[in-house]
Write an enzyme that holds these catalytic residues in place. Structure first.
Site, mmCIF file in Angstrom:
data_model
loop_
_atom_site.group_PDB
_atom_site.id
_atom_site.type_symbol
_atom_site.label_atom_id
_atom_site.label_comp_id
_atom_site.label_asym_id
_atom_site.label_seq_id
_atom_site.Cartn_x
_atom_site.Cartn_y
_atom_site.Cartn_z
ATOM 1 N N SER A 152 1.140 -1.568 0.395
ATOM 2 C CA SER A 152 -0.037 0.244 0.229
ATOM 3 C C SER A 152 0.941 1.286 -0.128
ATOM 4 O O SER A 152 1.546 1.486 -0.567
ATOM 5 C CB SER A 152 -1.097 -0.092 1.083
ATOM 6 O OG SER A 152 -1.904 0.980 1.185
ATOM 7 N N GLU B 57 -2.343 -2.594 -8.032
ATOM 8 C CA GLU B 57 -3.749 -2.963 -7.194
ATOM 9 C C GLU B 57 -3.638 -2.014 -6.841
ATOM 10 O O GLU B 57 -3.097 -0.931 -6.779
ATOM 11 C CB GLU B 57 -2.996 -4.106 -6.285
ATOM 12 C CG GLU B 57 -2.053 -3.696 -4.907
ATOM 13 C CD GLU B 57 -2.536 -2.808 -4.064
ATOM 14 O OE1 GLU B 57 -3.428 -2.966 -3.815
ATOM 15 O OE2 GLU B 57 -2.016 -1.864 -3.991
ATOM 16 N N HIS C 206 -5.044 -5.374 -0.858
ATOM 17 C CA HIS C 206 -6.110 -5.095 0.217
ATOM 18 C C HIS C 206 -6.690 -6.607 0.567
ATOM 19 O O HIS C 206 -8.221 -6.073 0.874
ATOM 20 C CB HIS C 206 -6.843 -4.259 -0.034
ATOM 21 C CG HIS C 206 -5.234 -2.720 0.592
ATOM 22 N ND1 HIS C 206 -4.563 -2.266 -1.249
ATOM 23 C CD2 HIS C 206 -4.532 -1.664 1.339
ATOM 24 C CE1 HIS C 206 -3.840 -1.482 -1.031
ATOM 25 N NE2 HIS C 206 -4.566 -0.893 0.157
#
Length: 301
Positions: A109, A206, A275
């Protein structure tokens, strides 16, 4: 690219928070998992601080990360979570210590920023589960177990069955250095000294909570920057926390496929990274082989 030494029994591991704040019990659960691996885990001084959305001031977060990067006895840095805030630290970090003594840095992330910076230093790192995942899923979770085996020096090899977007896949085989990560964070590095494109590399992306039109804009940002003309393969991981927009030309996944139709590199969708619970670790900056076939995708590092 330098690969950090494999972890050994009694190696020191530090859990720290370079971005968002986190609950103490989550970090303590992660300590228990690392302890079960035979490591000597510790929580950094400011890892559990609270400064609004951040885990402490810039000075506090920078101090923890810099100390861990510099300490030659620390073999693993596990980021507690992502969120937002790592960008505050990049321009202030000194990477000379980790250049001399490479060590594993694990996270994803917002930690995409740190992975990118390490790649410009010639050091591989691990895009993988963080403390929250360790706490929620436990030591026996498949992504946690894969993380342990990679850090212990075992080869990484996945064989992923085709999923619902398999019709969007493009068959083929690619070999190159792996780079990328969270799409919005990765795009924020464009034009900075921390952004590098390994020619013939394999890109993976992502994201979470990004509206389809924003994803489309970021994909075209990469396209206009010439990224897709320099890669040998593209992995599309999990895009979650959004609603499809029926005013767009096509659903999110199809819009990504349409944007790269003119290229010929192998392309796979629905890879288990992002995630989500099935957030398989990937070695950032490491050499990789991607093979997309009719019934499965294989990935080896």
């Amino acid at each position: 690219m330098k690969r950090p030494p494999s972890l050994q029994t009694n190696d020191r591991a530090v859990i720290l928070s370079p971005a968002g704040k986190i609950d103490g019990y989550v970090v303590r659960d992660a300590v228990a998992v690392l302890d079960s691996w035979g490591l000597r885990p510790e929580i950094s001084e400011n890892a559990l601080c609270d400064a609004g959305r951040f885990s402490g001031s810039v000075a506090q977060r920078l101090s923890d990360l810099q100390k861990a990067l510099d300490d030659p006895d620390v073999r693993l840095i596990l980021c507690s979570r992502g969120g937002y805030g790592t960008s505050h630290l990049l321009g202030k970090l000194n990477f000379s210590g980790i250049r001399k003594n490479p060590k594993w840095v694990v996270g994803y992330s917002d930690i995409t920023l740190l992975h990118a910076a390490l790649q410009t230093c010639g050091i591989v790192s691990l895009h993988g589960p963080m403390a929250q995942h360790f706490s929620d899923e436990g030591a026996e979770d498949i992504a946690v177990r894969y993380t342990k085996t990679v850090l212990a020096g075992q080869p990484l090899e996945y064989r992923i069955p085709v999923r619902k977007h398999s019709s969007l896949n493009r068959k083929g085989e690619a070999t190159g250095r792996l780079f990328g990560g969270n799409l919005s964070v990765f795009c924020s590095l464009l034009g900075t000294k921390y952004f590098s494109i390994p020619r013939g590399g394999i890109l993976f992306i992502e994201d979470i909570g990004e509206a389809p039109y924003r994803v489309d804009r970021m994909i075209y940002q990469l396209k206009l920057a010439g990224i897709f003309g320099k890669i040998s393969g593209l992995i599309v991981g999990q895009f979650t926390g959004y609603e499809e927009d029926n005013q767009m030309y096509s659903p999110l996944q199809e819009s990504i496929r349409n944007a790269v139709n003119e290229y010929h590199f192998p392309l796979c969708f629905d890879f288990p990274v992002g995630h989500v619970k099935l957030n398989f670790p990937l070695i950032m900056g490491g050499g990789a082989t991607l093979k997309v076939e009719e019934d499965f995708t294989s990935f080896i590092q």
